[in-house]
Design a protein around this motif. Sequence first.
Motif, PDB file in Angstrom:
ATOM      1  N   CYS A   1      -0.261   4.661   1.336  1.00  0.00           N
ATOM      2  CA  CYS A   1      -0.163   4.701   2.801  1.00  0.00           C
ATOM      3  C   CYS A   1       1.315   4.849   3.146  1.00  0.00           C
TER       4      CYS A   1
ATOM      5  N   GLN B   1      -6.736   3.206   6.826  1.00  0.00           N
ATOM      6  CA  GLN B   1      -7.319   2.618   5.613  1.00  0.00           C
ATOM      7  C   GLN B   1      -7.922   1.243   5.899  1.00  0.00           C
TER       8      GLN B   1
ATOM      9  N   ARG C   1      -6.889   3.976  -4.762  1.00  0.00           N
ATOM     10  CA  ARG C   1      -6.658   4.390  -3.380  1.00  0.00           C
ATOM     11  C   ARG C   1      -5.353   5.175  -3.236  1.00  0.00           C
TER      12      ARG C   1
ATOM     13  N   GLN D   1      -1.607   5.822   8.604  1.00  0.00           N
ATOM     14  CA  GLN D   1      -2.431   5.837   7.390  1.00  0.00           C
ATOM     15  C   GLN D   1      -2.896   4.425   7.038  1.00  0.00           C
ATOM     16  N   ALA D   2      -2.016   3.448   7.217  1.00  0.00           N
ATOM     17  CA  ALA D   2      -2.381   2.056   6.931  1.00  0.00           C
ATOM     18  C   ALA D   2      -3.482   1.593   7.880  1.00  0.00           C
TER      19      ALA D   2
ATOM     20  N   ASP E   1     -11.143   1.985   7.982  1.00  0.00           N
ATOM     21  CA  ASP E   1     -12.207   2.687   7.272  1.00  0.00           C
ATOM     22  C   ASP E   1     -12.671   2.002   5.992  1.00  0.00           C
ATOM     23  N   THR E   2     -11.814   1.215   5.376  1.00  0.00           N
ATOM     24  CA  THR E   2     -12.134   0.622   4.076  1.00  0.00           C
ATOM     25  C   THR E   2     -12.232  -0.897   4.123  1.00  0.00           C
TER      26      THR E   2
ATOM     27  N   ALA F   1       0.807  -1.225   0.000  1.00  0.00           N
ATOM     28  CA  ALA F   1       0.000   0.000   0.000  1.00  0.00           C
ATOM     29  C   ALA F   1       0.840   1.275   0.000  1.00  0.00           C
ATOM     30  N   SER F   2       2.136   1.163   0.264  1.00  0.00           N
ATOM     31  CA  SER F   2       3.008   2.341   0.238  1.00  0.00           C
ATOM     32  C   SER F   2       3.897   2.366  -1.007  1.00  0.00           C
TER      33      SER F   2
END
Length: 188
Positions: free
Chosen positions: A53, A62, A50, A58-59, A65-66, A39-40
């Motif tokens: 992250c 996410q 998206r 942030q991870a 929230d997702t 994700a980064s």
Amino acid sequence: MEPAADGDAHRQRREDDRAPIVSLRPLGLADAVDFMAWASDDRVMRFLKRPLCATREQAVAQIRDTVLGHPWFRAICVAGRPVGQVSVWPYADEGGHRANLGYALARDHWGRGIAAAAIRMVVARVFDELSRLERLEAVTDVENVRSQRVLEKAGFKREGVLRRYIAGRGGGEARDAVIYSFLSSDRA
């Protein structure tokens, strides 16, 4: 389709013997550091909608929230550790008969058959878990040839090009996409 020559079958067995053991499981908040491996990474995320992250916070946000509220989201694991993700999102306006497949894999694991194996696992179970599902779709950028090969290895059929279909990242120009499908009747 013609049967494979003996050499081809032998080569496939050797490749299968070296392939890592892949499993799927729910992704949770405790997986935030592993989640960041893909994700980064802009090379992984450049074709996804998206944001990157860049931090553990942030991870976690996410995932919270997702991922946790997602109807069908799994971690792709090798040796029990998350190395990617795969999701199925039913289209609400279609009564559940059609859904979108998405996936991402940490760059260190590309080219080893992991994504195709995970998608085959999804196909083997998702039509039973989502009882009304008849059609699984995957859309990929026309330039994402690796993703197209993964889908084809997993048994998806290429249907065509969708012109200017994907919104450009950061407000950029819309891009063409290739659409693939797998039908419940395609299962062997």
